[in-house]
Design a protein around this motif. Structure first.
Motif, PDB file in Angstrom:
ATOM      1  N   MET A  85       0.886  -1.207   0.144  1.00 19.99           N
ATOM      2  CA  MET A  85      -0.258  -0.194   0.005  1.00 19.99           C
ATOM      3  C   MET A  85       0.822   1.362  -0.192  1.00 19.99           C
ATOM      4  O   MET A  85       1.531   1.444   1.007  1.00 19.99           O
ATOM      5  N   VAL A  86       0.734   2.003  -1.159  1.00 18.34           N
ATOM      6  CA  VAL A  86       1.600   3.345  -1.226  1.00 18.34           C
ATOM      7  C   VAL A  86       0.459   4.386  -1.494  1.00 18.34           C
ATOM      8  O   VAL A  86      -0.392   4.400  -2.605  1.00 18.34           O
ATOM      9  N   ASP A  87       0.312   5.346  -0.561  1.00 15.93           N
ATOM     10  CA  ASP A  87      -0.417   6.620  -0.712  1.00 15.93           C
ATOM     11  C   ASP A  87      -1.855   5.820  -0.795  1.00 15.93           C
ATOM     12  O   ASP A  87      -2.730   6.360  -1.427  1.00 15.93           O
ATOM     13  N   GLY A  88      -2.204   4.820  -0.079  1.00 14.78           N
ATOM     14  CA  GLY A  88      -3.583   4.210   0.029  1.00 14.78           C
ATOM     15  C   GLY A  88      -3.933   3.129  -1.089  1.00 14.78           C
ATOM     16  O   GLY A  88      -5.092   3.017  -0.926  1.00 14.78           O
ATOM     17  N   LYS A  89      -3.136   3.138  -2.243  1.00 11.26           N
ATOM     18  CA  LYS A  89      -3.368   2.333  -3.258  1.00 11.26           C
ATOM     19  C   LYS A  89      -2.263   1.144  -3.331  1.00 11.26           C
ATOM     20  O   LYS A  89      -1.206   1.458  -2.888  1.00 11.26           O
ATOM     21  N   PRO A  90      -2.704  -0.048  -3.813  1.00 16.50           N
ATOM     22  CA  PRO A  90      -1.848  -1.405  -3.902  1.00 16.50           C
ATOM     23  C   PRO A  90      -0.822  -1.024  -5.174  1.00 16.50           C
ATOM     24  O   PRO A  90      -1.393  -0.460  -6.266  1.00 16.50           O
ATOM     25  N   THR A  91       0.676  -0.990  -5.016  1.00 15.75           N
ATOM     26  CA  THR A  91       1.412  -0.787  -5.877  1.00 15.75           C
ATOM     27  C   THR A  91       2.554  -1.586  -5.699  1.00 15.75           C
ATOM     28  O   THR A  91       2.980  -2.176  -4.663  1.00 15.75           O
ATOM     29  N   ARG A  92       3.003  -2.103  -7.039  1.00 14.71           N
ATOM     30  CA  ARG A  92       4.117  -3.119  -6.835  1.00 14.71           C
ATOM     31  C   ARG A  92       5.389  -2.354  -6.528  1.00 14.71           C
ATOM     32  O   ARG A  92       5.918  -1.421  -7.392  1.00 14.71           O
ATOM     33  N   VAL A  93       6.112  -2.956  -5.635  1.00 14.16           N
ATOM     34  CA  VAL A  93       7.335  -2.378  -5.268  1.00 14.16           C
ATOM     35  C   VAL A  93       8.448  -3.404  -5.182  1.00 14.16           C
ATOM     36  O   VAL A  93       8.148  -4.544  -4.726  1.00 14.16           O
ATOM     37  N   LYS A  94       9.565  -3.020  -5.176  1.00 13.91           N
ATOM     38  CA  LYS A  94      10.816  -3.931  -4.939  1.00 13.91           C
ATOM     39  C   LYS A  94      11.388  -3.579  -3.546  1.00 13.91           C
ATOM     40  O   LYS A  94      11.746  -2.435  -3.353  1.00 13.91           O
ATOM     41  N   VAL A  95      11.572  -4.378  -2.756  1.00 19.42           N
ATOM     42  CA  VAL A  95      11.692  -4.406  -1.481  1.00 19.42           C
ATOM     43  C   VAL A  95      12.702  -5.451  -0.806  1.00 19.42           C
ATOM     44  O   VAL A  95      12.525  -6.749  -1.367  1.00 19.42           O
ATOM     45  N   CYS A  96      13.609  -5.134  -0.051  1.00 16.57           N
ATOM     46  CA  CYS A  96      14.398  -6.300   0.476  1.00 16.57           C
ATOM     47  C   CYS A  96      13.805  -7.057   1.641  1.00 16.57           C
ATOM     48  O   CYS A  96      12.782  -6.393   2.094  1.00 16.57           O
ATOM     49  N   THR A  97      14.179  -8.122   2.165  1.00 15.68           N
ATOM     50  CA  THR A  97      13.527  -9.133   2.762  1.00 15.68           C
ATOM     51  C   THR A  97      13.599  -8.526   4.265  1.00 15.68           C
ATOM     52  O   THR A  97      12.780  -8.702   5.041  1.00 15.68           O
ATOM     53  N   GLN A  98      14.583  -7.917   4.570  1.00 10.29           N
ATOM     54  CA  GLN A  98      14.742  -7.300   5.970  1.00 10.29           C
ATOM     55  C   GLN A  98      13.277  -6.188   6.186  1.00 10.29           C
ATOM     56  O   GLN A  98      13.078  -5.953   7.369  1.00 10.29           O
ATOM     57  N   CYS A  99      13.222  -5.366   5.401  1.00 13.71           N
ATOM     58  CA  CYS A  99      12.325  -4.149   5.256  1.00 13.71           C
ATOM     59  C   CYS A  99      10.955  -4.979   5.376  1.00 13.71           C
ATOM     60  O   CYS A  99      10.079  -4.512   6.116  1.00 13.71           O
ATOM     61  N   ILE A 100      10.608  -6.198   4.723  1.00 13.81           N
ATOM     62  CA  ILE A 100       9.467  -6.864   4.915  1.00 13.81           C
ATOM     63  C   ILE A 100       9.292  -7.435   6.224  1.00 13.81           C
ATOM     64  O   ILE A 100       8.386  -7.357   6.782  1.00 13.81           O
ATOM     65  N   ARG A 101      10.438  -8.036   6.793  1.00 10.42           N
ATOM     66  CA  ARG A 101      10.181  -8.709   7.955  1.00 10.42           C
ATOM     67  C   ARG A 101       9.873  -7.836   9.034  1.00 10.42           C
ATOM     68  O   ARG A 101       9.543  -7.973  10.172  1.00 10.42           O
ATOM     69  N   SER A 102      10.841  -6.463   8.869  1.00  7.68           N
ATOM     70  CA  SER A 102      10.684  -5.767  10.221  1.00  7.68           C
ATOM     71  C   SER A 102       9.533  -4.926  10.143  1.00  7.68           C
ATOM     72  O   SER A 102       9.170  -3.888  11.139  1.00  7.68           O
ATOM     73  N   GLY A 103       8.559  -4.914   9.107  1.00  9.96           N
ATOM     74  CA  GLY A 103       7.120  -4.445   9.022  1.00  9.96           C
ATOM     75  C   GLY A 103       7.134  -2.742   8.603  1.00  9.96           C
ATOM     76  O   GLY A 103       6.387  -1.998   8.837  1.00  9.96           O
ATOM     77  N   LYS A 104       8.183  -2.562   7.846  1.00  8.33           N
ATOM     78  CA  LYS A 104       8.383  -1.119   7.301  1.00  8.33           C
ATOM     79  C   LYS A 104       7.560  -0.866   6.302  1.00  8.33           C
ATOM     80  O   LYS A 104       7.431   0.190   5.704  1.00  8.33           O
ATOM     81  N   ILE A 105       6.881  -1.737   5.624  1.00  8.71           N
ATOM     82  CA  ILE A 105       5.696  -1.649   4.602  1.00  8.71           C
ATOM     83  C   ILE A 105       4.407  -2.496   5.008  1.00  8.71           C
ATOM     84  O   ILE A 105       4.394  -3.211   5.870  1.00  8.71           O
ATOM     85  N   GLU A 106       3.444  -1.681   4.335  1.00  7.20           N
ATOM     86  CA  GLU A 106       2.244  -2.627   4.683  1.00  7.20           C
ATOM     87  C   GLU A 106       1.511  -3.216   3.326  1.00  7.20           C
ATOM     88  O   GLU A 106       1.708  -2.785   2.348  1.00  7.20           O
ATOM     89  N   ARG A 107       1.721  -4.397   3.397  1.00  4.56           N
ATOM     90  CA  ARG A 107       1.430  -5.584   2.415  1.00  4.56           C
ATOM     91  C   ARG A 107      -0.198  -5.273   1.802  1.00  4.56           C
ATOM     92  O   ARG A 107      -1.014  -4.955   2.565  1.00  4.56           O
ATOM     93  N   ALA A 108      -0.310  -5.394   0.553  1.00  2.00           N
ATOM     94  CA  ALA A 108      -1.642  -5.368  -0.012  1.00  2.00           C
ATOM     95  C   ALA A 108      -1.829  -6.589  -0.610  1.00  2.00           C
ATOM     96  O   ALA A 108      -1.234  -7.173  -1.397  1.00  2.00           O
ATOM     97  N   PHE A 109      -2.915  -7.399   0.013  1.00  3.27           N
ATOM     98  CA  PHE A 109      -3.373  -8.731  -0.383  1.00  3.27           C
ATOM     99  C   PHE A 109      -4.690  -8.703  -1.415  1.00  3.27           C
ATOM    100  O   PHE A 109      -5.571  -7.717  -1.596  1.00  3.27           O
TER     101      PHE A 109
END
Length: 63
Positions: A39-63
């Motif tokens: 979720m980027v600015d309230g819209k689901p967007t495809r982003v490239k993120v490292c696994t440490q950022c995913i695991r630490s919760g720095k992003i909000e996943r859009a399912f």
């Protein structure tokens, strides 16, 4: 296409392979970058993120 995290900027690192005879050749370590929907600015967007950022919760996943 750059292989770098859009959150923290983690990308490739360079260094040397070192043989038993101490001969050095260049090599590259690549970060563990994943493409996912976030979720980027309230819209689901495809982003490239490292696994440490995913695991630490720095992003909000859009399912």
């Amino acid at each position: 296409m750059a292989k770098a995290c859009e959150i923290c900027g983690k990308g490739s690192m360079t260094g040397s392979n070192v043989s038993h005879s101490n001969k050095k050749t260049k090599r590259k370590w690549k970060g563990n970058i994943q493409k996912l929907r976030a979720m980027v600015d309230g819209k689901p967007t495809r982003v490239k993120v490292c696994t440490q950022c995913i695991r630490s919760g720095k992003i909000e996943r859009a399912f």
